[in-house]
Design a protein around this motif. Structure first.
Motif, PDB file in Angstrom:
ATOM      1  N   LEU A  23       0.863  -1.183   0.000  1.00 34.64           N
ATOM      2  CA  LEU A  23       0.000   0.000   0.000  1.00 34.64           C
ATOM      3  C   LEU A  23       0.894   1.225   0.000  1.00 34.64           C
ATOM      4  CD1 LEU A  23      -2.694  -1.116   2.593  1.00 34.64           C
ATOM      5  CD2 LEU A  23      -2.524  -1.651   0.155  1.00 34.64           C
ATOM      6  N   GLU A  24       0.719   2.093  -0.993  1.00 29.43           N
ATOM      7  CA  GLU A  24       1.682   3.171  -1.206  1.00 29.43           C
ATOM      8  C   GLU A  24       1.165   4.534  -0.761  1.00 29.43           C
ATOM      9  OE1 GLU A  24       4.629   3.742  -1.832  1.00 29.43           O
ATOM     10  OE2 GLU A  24       4.670   5.776  -2.604  1.00 29.43           O
ATOM     11  N   ASN A  25      -0.022   4.920  -1.214  1.00 27.03           N
ATOM     12  CA  ASN A  25      -0.505   6.264  -0.919  1.00 27.03           C
ATOM     13  C   ASN A  25      -2.009   6.231  -0.722  1.00 27.03           C
ATOM     14  OD1 ASN A  25      -0.229   9.156  -0.630  1.00 27.03           O
ATOM     15  ND2 ASN A  25       1.562   8.992  -1.985  1.00 27.03           N
ATOM     16  N   LEU A  26      -2.553   7.318  -0.221  1.00 27.27           N
ATOM     17  CA  LEU A  26      -3.976   7.329   0.094  1.00 27.27           C
ATOM     18  C   LEU A  26      -4.549   8.734   0.038  1.00 27.27           C
ATOM     19  CD1 LEU A  26      -4.464   6.818   3.966  1.00 27.27           C
ATOM     20  CD2 LEU A  26      -2.330   7.543   2.911  1.00 27.27           C
ATOM     21  N   ALA A  27      -5.869   8.802  -0.124  1.00 26.84           N
ATOM     22  CA  ALA A  27      -6.600  10.069  -0.102  1.00 26.84           C
ATOM     23  C   ALA A  27      -7.936   9.808   0.579  1.00 26.84           C
ATOM     24  CB  ALA A  27      -6.819  10.600  -1.512  1.00 26.84           C
ATOM     25  N   VAL A  28      -8.300  10.675   1.516  1.00 28.15           N
ATOM     26  CA  VAL A  28      -9.578  10.544   2.212  1.00 28.15           C
ATOM     27  C   VAL A  28     -10.632  11.359   1.468  1.00 28.15           C
ATOM     28  CG1 VAL A  28     -10.807  10.911   4.380  1.00 28.15           C
ATOM     29  CG2 VAL A  28      -8.418  10.181   4.420  1.00 28.15           C
ATOM     30  N   ARG A  29     -11.734  10.709   1.126  1.00 27.28           N
ATOM     31  CA  ARG A  29     -12.836  11.399   0.445  1.00 27.28           C
ATOM     32  C   ARG A  29     -13.697  12.152   1.459  1.00 27.28           C
ATOM     33  NH1 ARG A  29     -16.242   7.232  -2.471  1.00 27.28           N
ATOM     34  NH2 ARG A  29     -16.998   8.989  -3.750  1.00 27.28           N
ATOM     35  N   ALA A  30     -14.558  13.027   0.961  1.00 24.34           N
ATOM     36  CA  ALA A  30     -15.406  13.830   1.833  1.00 24.34           C
ATOM     37  C   ALA A  30     -16.339  12.975   2.671  1.00 24.34           C
ATOM     38  CB  ALA A  30     -16.208  14.833   1.000  1.00 24.34           C
ATOM     39  N   ASP A  31     -16.707  11.791   2.167  1.00 23.55           N
ATOM     40  CA  ASP A  31     -17.613  10.918   2.917  1.00 23.55           C
ATOM     41  C   ASP A  31     -16.886  10.038   3.926  1.00 23.55           C
ATOM     42  OD1 ASP A  31     -16.403   8.964   1.372  1.00 23.55           O
ATOM     43  OD2 ASP A  31     -18.234   8.299   0.367  1.00 23.55           O
ATOM     44  N   GLY A  32     -15.561  10.209   4.038  1.00 24.43           N
ATOM     45  CA  GLY A  32     -14.779   9.449   5.000  1.00 24.43           C
ATOM     46  C   GLY A  32     -14.214   8.152   4.475  1.00 24.43           C
ATOM     47  N   SER A  33     -14.591   7.743   3.266  1.00 23.67           N
ATOM     48  CA  SER A  33     -13.967   6.565   2.676  1.00 23.67           C
ATOM     49  C   SER A  33     -12.546   6.924   2.235  1.00 23.67           C
ATOM     50  CB  SER A  33     -14.786   6.041   1.499  1.00 23.67           C
ATOM     51  OG  SER A  33     -14.917   7.020   0.480  1.00 23.67           O
ATOM     52  N   VAL A  34     -11.717   5.910   2.057  1.00 17.72           N
ATOM     53  CA  VAL A  34     -10.296   6.140   1.806  1.00 17.72           C
ATOM     54  C   VAL A  34      -9.872   5.416   0.528  1.00 17.72           C
ATOM     55  CG1 VAL A  34      -7.959   5.973   2.737  1.00 17.72           C
ATOM     56  CG2 VAL A  34      -9.901   6.291   4.296  1.00 17.72           C
ATOM     57  N   LEU A  35      -9.316   6.170  -0.428  1.00 16.90           N
ATOM     58  CA  LEU A  35      -8.728   5.593  -1.633  1.00 16.90           C
ATOM     59  C   LEU A  35      -7.284   5.218  -1.348  1.00 16.90           C
ATOM     60  CD1 LEU A  35      -9.877   7.870  -4.591  1.00 16.90           C
ATOM     61  CD2 LEU A  35     -10.531   5.501  -4.196  1.00 16.90           C
ATOM     62  N   ILE A  36      -6.870   4.057  -1.803  1.00 20.07           N
ATOM     63  CA  ILE A  36      -5.519   3.561  -1.524  1.00 20.07           C
ATOM     64  C   ILE A  36      -4.909   2.997  -2.797  1.00 20.07           C
ATOM     65  CG2 ILE A  36      -4.162   1.871  -0.220  1.00 20.07           C
ATOM     66  CD1 ILE A  36      -6.277   1.974   1.954  1.00 20.07           C
ATOM     67  N   THR A  37      -3.659   3.387  -3.073  1.00 14.48           N
ATOM     68  CA  THR A  37      -2.933   2.802  -4.197  1.00 14.48           C
ATOM     69  C   THR A  37      -2.081   1.635  -3.697  1.00 14.48           C
ATOM     70  OG1 THR A  37      -1.046   4.324  -3.969  1.00 14.48           O
ATOM     71  CG2 THR A  37      -2.844   5.018  -5.409  1.00 14.48           C
ATOM     72  N   ALA A  38      -2.170   0.512  -4.400  1.00 11.09           N
ATOM     73  CA  ALA A  38      -1.317  -0.651  -4.119  1.00 11.09           C
ATOM     74  C   ALA A  38      -0.318  -0.729  -5.260  1.00 11.09           C
ATOM     75  CB  ALA A  38      -2.150  -1.919  -4.023  1.00 11.09           C
ATOM     76  N   VAL A  39       0.908  -0.265  -4.993  1.00  7.82           N
ATOM     77  CA  VAL A  39       1.856   0.031  -6.069  1.00  7.82           C
ATOM     78  C   VAL A  39       2.264  -1.212  -6.849  1.00  7.82           C
ATOM     79  CG1 VAL A  39       3.796   0.066  -4.424  1.00  7.82           C
ATOM     80  CG2 VAL A  39       4.039   1.154  -6.643  1.00  7.82           C
ATOM     81  N   LEU A  40       2.712  -2.253  -6.181  1.00  6.80           N
ATOM     82  CA  LEU A  40       3.205  -3.430  -6.894  1.00  6.80           C
ATOM     83  C   LEU A  40       2.069  -4.224  -7.521  1.00  6.80           C
ATOM     84  CD1 LEU A  40       5.946  -4.710  -4.409  1.00  6.80           C
ATOM     85  CD2 LEU A  40       6.206  -3.207  -6.394  1.00  6.80           C
ATOM     86  N   GLN A  41       0.909  -4.178  -6.888  1.00  5.97           N
ATOM     87  CA  GLN A  41      -0.238  -4.909  -7.416  1.00  5.97           C
ATOM     88  C   GLN A  41      -0.928  -4.148  -8.558  1.00  5.97           C
ATOM     89  OE1 GLN A  41       0.457  -4.573  -4.083  1.00  5.97           O
ATOM     90  NE2 GLN A  41       1.202  -6.680  -3.987  1.00  5.97           N
TER      91      GLN A  41
END
Length: 329
Positions: A23-41
């Motif tokens: 898991l490399e990076n993330l961003a929290v959306r306004a609704d509280g959910s979290v986007l996550i980048t999985a770099v190698l995958q």
């Protein structure tokens, strides 16, 4: 002047991913959910919003053809993702993903809005400098930060080198042979303070660059803030005057002053002594609920994918980290 007391830190898993997920990076959306980048995958995931203390099941958003690193929200629910195969082929793109009205589990329609030329070695962290303007780290030799100006609706873009500096270079002689330790890694802009901050993993430094508030270009050269090894990404608390830095291979979360000449005040907040919950921390962002800023952050971990403590891999995770004033003894 006495140093600000170190806060108490509570770590709680929010979601688990399989072992060896990076898991490399993330961003929290306004609704509280979290986007996550999985770099190698080469995958983008979302973790639904959950009440504190409860767990969530990650949902795959999209699988890409190349490594996926940075993610930044550039308009409400519109995200620019950095997709790169830079170390192998120098092929790197910025991809637009619109999640407005989207429901987890539905397909998305990624759009490539910009393709970098072959000067880019490997894209890494990214952040907004201002409306429609991104800073994107390019982390392998020689190392640089790019400025990306987005067109209307973030459907097009242009890019130019924002700054190059010796501290942004990778370390080709690193004991970690392939790929080498990245140079410039995490980038965060503090508009109130007027500086862009960055970590350089290979050069073991935390740096800052003054930013012209009108042009959003550098208003001076890069300035040393503090020495810190194994640094990855981070979040910034402008009110308290600290950055909270994930030390990826060292398995700690550290507090680093934002002003130079305070390097002796760098402190471990979590992970020392070793904590199995915090293995391979890679990035940190503040939550977006009322009162979260400066108090509640989300941290990604890789479970030891890149450097397993004692040779043991753990599950990768999204953590909720709560900072609170330490009770007086």
């Amino acid at each position: 002047m006495p140093m600000t007391p170190v806060p108490d830190v509570a770590l709680a898993p929010v979601a688990y991913f399989p072992e060896k997920y990076f898991l490399e990076n993330l961003a929290v959306r306004a609704d509280g959910s979290v986007l996550i980048t999985a770099v190698l995958q080469k995958e983008l995931w979302i973790v639904p919003s959950t009440p504190p203390g409860s767990m969530a099941e990650p949902v795959l958003v999209h699988a890409f053809d190349h490594l996926i690193t940075g993610v930044a929200e550039v308009e409400p629910d519109v995200f620019i993702v950095s997709v790169t195969d830079g170390y192998a082929t120098h092929e790197s793109h910025l991809v637009r993903i619109d999640l407005g009205g989207w429901t987890p589990g539905e397909p998305v329609a990624p759009e490539i809005v910009f393709t970098f030329d072959d000067r880019v070695r490997a894209l890494n962290g990214s952040c907004l400098l201002g409306p429609g303007v991104l800073a994107v780290a390019d982390c392998f030799d020689p190392g640089r930060i790019w400025r990306v100006d987005l067109g209307e609706g973030a459907r097009s873009a242009s890019a130019r080198v924002w700054l190059e500096h010796d501290t942004m270079a990778d370390d080709p002689d690193s004991e970690i042979a392939s790929p080498p330790q990245p140079g410039v890694n995490g980038v965060r802009y503090s508009a109130r303070i007027g500086y862009l901050y960055y970590t350089s993993t290979a050069q073991k430094v935390f740096m800052r660059v003054p930013v012209d508030p009108g042009t959003l270009d550098p208003a001076g050269g890069a300035e040393f803030v503090a020495a810190i090894d194994n640094a990855d990404d981070f979040c910034v608390d402008e009110d308290a005057g600290f950055a909270y830095v994930t030390r990826h291979r060292a398995n700690t979360l550290d507090r680093v002053p934002l002003k130079p000449r305070h390097g002796s005040e760098v402190r471990h907040l979590a992970g020392d002594p070793f904590d199995e919950v915090l293995v391979g921390p890679s990035s940190a962002v503040w939550g977006r609920s009322s009162g979260d800023y400066g108090r509640v952050m989300y941290v990604t971990t890789d479970g030891g994918t890149t450097a397993p403590p004692d040779g043991v891999f753990r599950k990768a995770a999204l953590l909720r980290v709560v900072l609170s004033p330490r009770a007086e003894s």
